[in-house]
Design an enzyme around this catalytic site. Structure first.
Site, PDB file in Angstrom:
ATOM      1  N   ASP A  17      50.816-113.722   5.329  1.00 50.26           N
ATOM      2  CA  ASP A  17      51.582-112.539   4.923  1.00 50.26           C
ATOM      3  C   ASP A  17      52.731-112.375   5.901  1.00 50.26           C
ATOM      4  O   ASP A  17      52.640-112.795   7.056  1.00 50.26           O
ATOM      5  CB  ASP A  17      50.728-111.266   4.769  1.00 50.26           C
ATOM      6  CG  ASP A  17      49.865-110.908   5.971  1.00 50.26           C
ATOM      7  OD1 ASP A  17      50.067-111.473   7.062  1.00 50.26           O
ATOM      8  OD2 ASP A  17      48.983-110.038   5.805  1.00 50.26           O
ATOM      9  N   HIS A  76      49.902-114.769   9.954  1.00 49.43           N
ATOM     10  CA  HIS A  76      50.285-113.357   9.794  1.00 49.43           C
ATOM     11  C   HIS A  76      51.582-113.153  10.574  1.00 49.43           C
ATOM     12  O   HIS A  76      51.580-113.208  11.809  1.00 49.43           O
ATOM     13  CB  HIS A  76      49.204-112.437  10.376  1.00 49.43           C
ATOM     14  CG  HIS A  76      47.907-112.501   9.640  1.00 49.43           C
ATOM     15  ND1 HIS A  76      47.754-112.029   8.363  1.00 49.43           N
ATOM     16  CD2 HIS A  76      46.691-112.982   9.997  1.00 49.43           C
ATOM     17  CE1 HIS A  76      46.498-112.205   7.967  1.00 49.43           C
ATOM     18  NE2 HIS A  76      45.831-112.789   8.935  1.00 49.43           N
ATOM     19  N   GLU A 136      38.674-117.515  15.146  1.00 46.60           N
ATOM     20  CA  GLU A 136      39.293-116.789  16.269  1.00 46.60           C
ATOM     21  C   GLU A 136      38.497-116.861  17.573  1.00 46.60           C
ATOM     22  O   GLU A 136      38.193-115.834  18.190  1.00 46.60           O
ATOM     23  CB  GLU A 136      39.524-115.322  15.858  1.00 46.60           C
ATOM     24  CG  GLU A 136      40.390-115.196  14.616  1.00 46.60           C
ATOM     25  CD  GLU A 136      40.559-113.765  14.114  1.00 46.60           C
ATOM     26  OE1 GLU A 136      40.054-112.830  14.747  1.00 46.60           O
ATOM     27  OE2 GLU A 136      41.194-113.596  13.062  1.00 46.60           O
ATOM     28  N   GLU A 196      45.876-117.240   5.614  1.00 47.22           N
ATOM     29  CA  GLU A 196      45.950-115.773   5.489  1.00 47.22           C
ATOM     30  C   GLU A 196      47.405-115.316   5.493  1.00 47.22           C
ATOM     31  O   GLU A 196      47.742-114.279   6.078  1.00 47.22           O
ATOM     32  CB  GLU A 196      45.181-115.099   6.649  1.00 47.22           C
ATOM     33  CG  GLU A 196      43.729-115.513   6.729  1.00 47.22           C
ATOM     34  CD  GLU A 196      42.946-114.814   7.837  1.00 47.22           C
ATOM     35  OE1 GLU A 196      43.425-113.796   8.380  1.00 47.22           O
ATOM     36  OE2 GLU A 196      41.840-115.293   8.165  1.00 47.22           O
ATOM     37  N   ASN A 234      39.442-121.686  12.107  1.00 51.24           N
ATOM     38  CA  ASN A 234      40.525-120.818  11.620  1.00 51.24           C
ATOM     39  C   ASN A 234      40.973-119.864  12.733  1.00 51.24           C
ATOM     40  O   ASN A 234      40.135-119.280  13.422  1.00 51.24           O
ATOM     41  CB  ASN A 234      39.977-120.006  10.433  1.00 51.24           C
ATOM     42  CG  ASN A 234      41.027-119.215   9.690  1.00 51.24           C
ATOM     43  OD1 ASN A 234      42.064-119.766   9.298  1.00 51.24           O
ATOM     44  ND2 ASN A 234      40.784-117.926   9.472  1.00 51.24           N
TER      45      ASN A 234
HETATM   46  O1  G2I Z   1      42.944-108.585  10.388  1.00 48.49           O
HETATM   47  C1  G2I Z   1      43.495-109.437   9.437  1.00 48.49           C
HETATM   48  C2  G2I Z   1      42.681-110.692   9.280  1.00 48.49           C
HETATM   49  C3  G2I Z   1      42.723-111.527  10.537  1.00 48.49           C
HETATM   50  N1  G2I Z   1      42.010-112.782  10.381  1.00 48.49           N
HETATM   51  C4  G2I Z   1      40.634-112.644   9.905  1.00 48.49           C
HETATM   52  C5  G2I Z   1      40.559-111.782   8.654  1.00 48.49           C
HETATM   53  O2  G2I Z   1      39.218-111.616   8.258  1.00 48.49           O
HETATM   54  C6  G2I Z   1      41.213-110.443   8.892  1.00 48.49           C
HETATM   55  O3  G2I Z   1      41.064-109.683   7.678  1.00 48.49           O
HETATM   56  C7  G2I Z   1      40.959-108.305   7.839  1.00 48.49           C
HETATM   57  C8  G2I Z   1      40.851-107.665   6.464  1.00 48.49           C
HETATM   58  O4  G2I Z   1      42.028-107.915   5.750  1.00 48.49           O
HETATM   59  C9  G2I Z   1      40.654-106.166   6.601  1.00 48.49           C
HETATM   60  O5  G2I Z   1      40.365-105.587   5.317  1.00 48.49           O
HETATM   61  O6  G2I Z   1      39.824-108.003   8.597  1.00 48.49           O
HETATM   62  C10 G2I Z   1      39.723-106.606   8.875  1.00 48.49           C
HETATM   63  C11 G2I Z   1      38.599-106.332   9.837  1.00 48.49           C
HETATM   64  O7  G2I Z   1      38.728-107.059  11.001  1.00 48.49           O
HETATM   65  C12 G2I Z   1      39.514-105.860   7.555  1.00 48.49           C
HETATM   66  O8  G2I Z   1      39.501-104.468   7.802  1.00 48.49           O
HETATM   67  C13 G2I Z   1      38.306-103.820   7.529  1.00 48.49           C
HETATM   68  C14 G2I Z   1      38.368-102.449   8.138  1.00 48.49           C
HETATM   69  O9  G2I Z   1      38.514-102.593   9.546  1.00 48.49           O
HETATM   70  C15 G2I Z   1      37.093-101.710   7.843  1.00 48.49           C
HETATM   71  O10 G2I Z   1      37.207-100.398   8.340  1.00 48.49           O
HETATM   72  C16 G2I Z   1      36.828-101.707   6.360  1.00 48.49           C
HETATM   73  O11 G2I Z   1      35.559-101.136   6.098  1.00 48.49           O
HETATM   74  O12 G2I Z   1      38.088-103.719   6.111  1.00 48.49           O
HETATM   75  C17 G2I Z   1      36.843-103.142   5.819  1.00 48.49           C
HETATM   76  C18 G2I Z   1      36.623-103.217   4.310  1.00 48.49           C
HETATM   77  O13 G2I Z   1      37.663-102.568   3.631  1.00 48.49           O
END
Ligand code: G2I
Length: 442
Positions: A266, A235, A156, A264, A199
């Site tokens: 969904d 997404h 990104e 990714e 990515n």
């Molecule tokens: O945002 C969706 C995805 C976009 N592309 C990059 C990916 O790495 C990203 O994944 C998401 C995860 O699915 C989430 O699970 O990235 C988020 C963070 O930017 C993740 O969220 C984080 C929460 O913000 C935190 O509060 C939490 O501690 O997940 C963490 C673990 O559960």
């Protein structure tokens, strides 16, 4: 017992591994996402969170359906190096060892990203930041050397919208445009066998942002900067639907000489509309020979980062959604049991518990057809040991941690009927729940 199905699947895996494809007409339709994708020379993966690996239904869905994993958060900078030069791989290692024990591929996500970045990194001055970035890439890739098929090296780095400009980040702002090239060169040295990907999201159709990425890749290829693949996060929701030029966009990148991966996926929604969008994404990937695999961003709707949008293939109870069937069908598979594929499922529950041991119970349920026998596995975590079993015939792997369970005598189950077996786990200080593998039936 070696069933015809397992021979066919084994052959598909072998052929996929050697880059050949399976002749149509020789195999019965594959009945899982991973097997169907393998027959097309692709992988089908899911983002996985380590803290769900103790949930039997989560693990059995993962193990049955997917043949690649991406740690959802566990390999990010804040997870592995929250303090400078002090690396913690515990959670990511759990996912990697689980995937390896099941023969799954592993995508590494992600090395250099502006988000989930510890504040000590953003506070560094340029020269120190460069050192820290290269050290982070080298340490993490070296820890997983030989285990990761593709790494999201940079994630990104471009702005949304029509500017085509770089996103402001500590790396961009202090190191300038050259940080991406530097990250990829460092990554190539750290693990020369891993495919190195750029990515991003909102790059799924032809637009200013994807064209900026396209120009970066074109420049890298022209100058011999190492890059092997581009990840399209994909997404989607009603505000950002699957673009009509999705396939054309994947193809224009492939034509630059890189693999493309859907990393990714969904799609928010439900029912037929969601299923149709998923099907279109799969068809686009299959139509681009360099589209090497698809990863959905989670196993079940209940743990999705967009849970309220129910964007995944399994609902909160791990039931297959219409979108699942559409994806399997688009991959050339069939859940209708084409060719007589028998199916069963397993669930685990904890029973009695004592200070030094507990009992577990696994229920085996036939799918919509009768089955004549079944087999499943129960894996305990060393130093745990299974000390007794009942209502089944166990065999063991060399470590003694993996028990393969088959019926005692007659394993016949009518459609939808259940049976169960039990076992005692000596905890030896570890009370973790066992992992129940997928159920196979014939
Ligand atoms: O945002 C969706 C995805 C976009 N592309 C990059 C990916 O790495 C990203 O994944 C998401 C995860 O699915 C989430 O699970 O990235 C988020 C963070 O930017 C993740 O969220 C984080 C929460 O913000 C935190 O509060 C939490 O501690 O997940 C963490 C673990 O559960």
């Amino acid at each position: 017992m070696v069933t015809r199905k397992s021979l066919v699947l084994g052959m598909a895996g072998l052929l996929a591994a050697t880059g050949l494809s399976v002749l149509s007409g020789t195999a019965e339709a594959a009945s899982t996402l991973g097997a169907a994708a393998a027959e097309k020379g692709r992988y089908f993966g899911a983002a996985v969170a380590a803290n769900h690996l103790g949930e039997a239904a989560y693990v059995s869905t993962l193990d049955t359906e997917f043949n690649s994993v991406t740690p959802e958060n566990e390999m990010k900078w804040d997870a592995v190096e929250s303090t400078r030069n002090s690396f913690n791989f515990t959670a990511a290692d759990q996912i990697v060892s689980h995937a390896q024990s099941k023969g799954m591929k592993i995508r590494g996500h992600t090395l250099v990203w502006h988000s989930q970045l510890p504040s000590w990194v953003s506070g560094l001055a340029a020269a120190d930041l460069r050192t820290a970035m290269n050290n982070h890439i080298t340490q993490v890739m070296t820890h997983y050397k030989g285990k990761i098929h593709s790494w999201d090296v940079v994630n990104e780095a471009f702005q949304d919208g029509s500017s085509g400009a770089r996103r402001s980040s500590p790396f961009q702002d202090k190191l300038g445009n050259g940080f991406i090239e530097e990250a990829f060169r460092t990554a190539r040295t750290a693990d020369p066998a891993a495919k190195l990907c750029y990515n991003d999201y909102n790059t799924d159709g032809v637009n200013a942002k994807s064209t900026a990425v396209y120009n970066l890749v074109k420049d890298f290829k022209a100058r011999g900067v190492p890059i092997d693949c581009v990840g399209f996060q994909s997404h989607f929701n009603s505000a950002s639907p699957v673009p009509s030029d999705y396939q054309a966009n994947l193809q224009r990148f492939a034509d630059l000489g890189v693999d493309v991966q859907i990393t990714e996926l969904d799609i928010e929604g439900s029912g037929t509309a969601q299923a149709t969008s998923y099907s279109n994404v799969v068809k686009a990937c299959l139509a681009v020979s360099r589209c090497t695999g698809i990863t959905v961003w989670g196993v079940t709707d209940k743990y999705s980062w967009r849970a309220s949008g129910t964007p995944l293939l399994f609902d909160g109870n791990y039931a297959k959604k219409a979108a699942y069937t559409a994806v399997l069908t688009a991959l050339g598979g069939s859940s209708s049991g084409g060719g007589g594929t028998a199916a069963c499922s397993v669930s685990y529950s904890k029973q009695e518990e004592w200070s030094d041991r507990f009992n577990g119970k696994v229920t085996v349920t036939a799918g919509s057809s009768a089955i004549s026998t079944w087999t499943t596995t129960v894996t305990v975590t060393s130093p745990q040991k299974i000390s007794a079993t009942w209502n089944g015939t166990p065999t063991w792997d060399s470590s003694g941690n993996v028990m393969t369970m088959k019926p005692n005598g007659n394993g016949t189950l009518a459609a939808g009927a259940s049976t169960s077996f039990g076992f005692t786990v000596m905890t030896n200080g570890n009370t973790a729940a066992p992992t129940v593998g997928s159920c196979t039936a014939s």
